[in-house]
Design an enzyme around this catalytic site. Structure first.
Site, PDB file in Angstrom:
ATOM      1  N   SER A 205       0.795  -1.233   0.000  1.00  0.00           N
ATOM      2  CA  SER A 205       0.000   0.000   0.000  1.00  0.00           C
ATOM      3  C   SER A 205       0.825   1.279   0.000  1.00  0.00           C
ATOM      4  O   SER A 205       0.322   2.324  -0.379  1.00  0.00           O
ATOM      5  CB  SER A 205      -0.958  -0.002   1.189  1.00  0.00           C
ATOM      6  OG  SER A 205      -0.251  -0.192   2.404  1.00  0.00           O
ATOM      7  N   HIS A 233      -5.367  -3.637  -2.353  1.00  0.00           N
ATOM      8  CA  HIS A 233      -5.050  -2.711  -3.447  1.00  0.00           C
ATOM      9  C   HIS A 233      -4.950  -3.418  -4.802  1.00  0.00           C
ATOM     10  O   HIS A 233      -4.676  -2.769  -5.813  1.00  0.00           O
ATOM     11  CB  HIS A 233      -3.742  -1.961  -3.145  1.00  0.00           C
ATOM     12  CG  HIS A 233      -3.863  -1.113  -1.922  1.00  0.00           C
ATOM     13  ND1 HIS A 233      -4.297   0.185  -1.946  1.00  0.00           N
ATOM     14  CD2 HIS A 233      -3.649  -1.405  -0.617  1.00  0.00           C
ATOM     15  CE1 HIS A 233      -4.343   0.666  -0.713  1.00  0.00           C
ATOM     16  NE2 HIS A 233      -3.946  -0.286   0.118  1.00  0.00           N
ATOM     17  N   LYS A 264     -11.807   0.587  -1.557  1.00  0.00           N
ATOM     18  CA  LYS A 264     -10.902   1.161  -2.556  1.00  0.00           C
ATOM     19  C   LYS A 264     -11.604   1.079  -3.923  1.00  0.00           C
ATOM     20  O   LYS A 264     -12.521   1.839  -4.153  1.00  0.00           O
ATOM     21  CB  LYS A 264      -9.568   0.446  -2.492  1.00  0.00           C
ATOM     22  CG  LYS A 264      -9.091   0.449  -1.008  1.00  0.00           C
ATOM     23  CD  LYS A 264      -7.725   0.044  -0.743  1.00  0.00           C
ATOM     24  CE  LYS A 264      -7.453  -0.161   0.727  1.00  0.00           C
ATOM     25  NZ  LYS A 264      -7.670   0.993   1.586  1.00  0.00           N
TER      26      LYS A 264
END
Ligand code: PLP
Length: 420
Positions: A205, A233, A264
């Site tokens: 990240s 991610h 996200k």
């Protein structure tokens, strides 16, 4: 030996009086000292109040800024089909579930989302948690029992570090993405434990680099270990139609547990753990953050489901994302920034000194660019950076402006082109 005399009781009373007088105020802590130093110098960039948001811009203190500090990689938070799905879910189910999935808070759309995610990810079963943090805390502490060992990458996310504190088993750290460091730990420990679980982020990240997953899988096979990937991610970004890092490397069947978050690319909040039917059944009956916390609200469930529909039916979104990423990575490299070998939408830019990083953030803000500084202890001392990240919804005009602003900032703040 117990002394229950009058003198001892008086002594105890005095002890507690002394203790009360010594209560230390929280404002004495180093954390607050540093926050105050930043506040006093008008350099405090945490908790910024965003007044309005659009696909790739935000308004702060009445000023519109290009957002390059978000994890909204697919830019779906304002997609019309996604918003419509969330609104319809509120109309049908209301705003919250007021209970855990285990007891009274399980809707049919939670079950449907479990099935949809399992199919999308390519695993037998999946279950959705209320956040990604809860997914890691609950699943890892359930999986790593008293005779088990967890081996994790030194740059793993805070939720994995906290999960390792919560888990009853033993945990050891190996050097970041370093397979010989991992193998050393496997070689010297596998025979001493019941289960060994290797845990790592699919996409890291802070540095934006990708896990050496095929090598992890090979080591897991050699030593009989389990593989757990935190793909917060990577979900929505990596692999065919965003199916994640395990899909990118074509090792889905060799990953025992895949964790993802919806905070996200999937434009909402929530988390998922997928794997074999029996492993997921075990997690859903033993992960305490799943069983004893209220379920994802209906609007969030519908949002995630709609995001999967969008990313699997419209290839242009992922194509835009990766084309923006290439454009920015090349742009920053040409400007001479050190980008930590990033291979993904997360592009960190080395700055060095803490104060320089916050001053540069202020400068960027004054030029209409919203970026986030990352300071120690999140990074080593003297290695402060500006974390930037890109979305499918950024347009070229905005990105070109961002590069122009960074070109000026590099000169103003004399940013080095390499680490140290
Ligand atoms: C690698 C990683 N894992 C887990 C999480 C936690 O996810 P959530 O925001 O859904 O709690 C994050 C979020 O910052 C993350 O970056």
């Amino acid at each position: 030996m117990k002394h229950n005399t009058q003198e001892t009781l008086q002594g105890q009373e005095m002890d507690s009086t002394i203790k009360r007088a010594m209560r230390k105020p929280f404002s004495d802590s180093k954390i607050i000292e540093r926050a105050n130093l930043l506040r006093d110098n008008d350099l405090y960039f945490f908790f910024r109040a965003i007044e309005e948001t659009a696909a790739s811009t935000v308004t702060v203190k009445g000023q519109k800024q290009i957002m390059i500090g978000s994890n909204n990689y697919l830019g779906l938070t304002h997609h019309p089909l996604v918003k419509e799905a969330a609104i319809k879910a509120i109309e049908k189910y209301g705003t919250g579930c007021t209970g855990s999935r285990f007891l009274n808070g399980n809707l049919n759309i939670h079950d449907e989302l479990d099935v949809k995610l399992a199919e999308y990810l390519g695993h037998e079963k999946a279950i959705v948690f209320s956040t990604g943090m809860q997914a890691n805390l609950g699943a890892l502490s359930a999986i790593c029992g008293p005779k088990d060992l967890m081996l994790f990458d030194s740059e793993n996310h805070a939720s994995i570090i906290d999960a390792s504190r919560l888990a009853i088993g033993t945990t050891f750290k190996y050097k970041h993405n370093d397979m010989s460091s991992l193998e050393e730990l496997l070689e010297s420990n596998v025979s001493r434990f019941n289960r060994v679980i290797i845990v790592a982020d699919g996409v890291f990240s802070m540095t934006g680099d990708i896990l050496r997953l095929p090598e992890i899988v090979a080591l897991a096979k050699k030593y009989g270990a389990y593989v757990y990937v935190d793909d917060a991610h990577g979900l929505g970004v990596m692999g065919h139609q965003g199916r994640g890092t395990m899909n990118h490397f074509d090792v889905t069947k060799d990953v025992d547990f895949n964790m993802g978050t919806f905070s996200k690319s999937f434009a909402s909040i929530g988390g998922v753990i997928s794997g074999s039917a029996d492993a997921i059944d075990y997690v859903r009956h033993s992960a305490r953050s799943f069983m004893f916390s209220a379920s994802m609200p209906p609007a969030a469930v519908a949002t995630v489901s709609a995001c999967i529909d969008v990313v699997t039916s419209d290839d242009s979104i992922l194509a835009n994302l990766w084309s923006n990423v290439e454009f920015m990575r090349k742009g920053f490299q040409e400007l001479g920034f050190y980008t930590y070998g990033s291979q993904t939408p997360i592009i960190p830019l080395f700055v060095g000194d803490d104060m320089k990083a916050v001053k540069m953030t202020k400068y960027l803000e004054s030029k209409g660019v919203f970026a986030t500084p990352v300071l120690p202890p999140a990074v080593p001392k003297g290695e402060a950076l500006i974390r930037t990240s890109y979305m499918a919804s950024h347009d070229r005009a905005d990105l070109t402006k961002v590069l122009e602003v960074f070109a000026e900032a590099k000169k103003v703040f004399e940013i080095p082109s390499h680490l140290h």
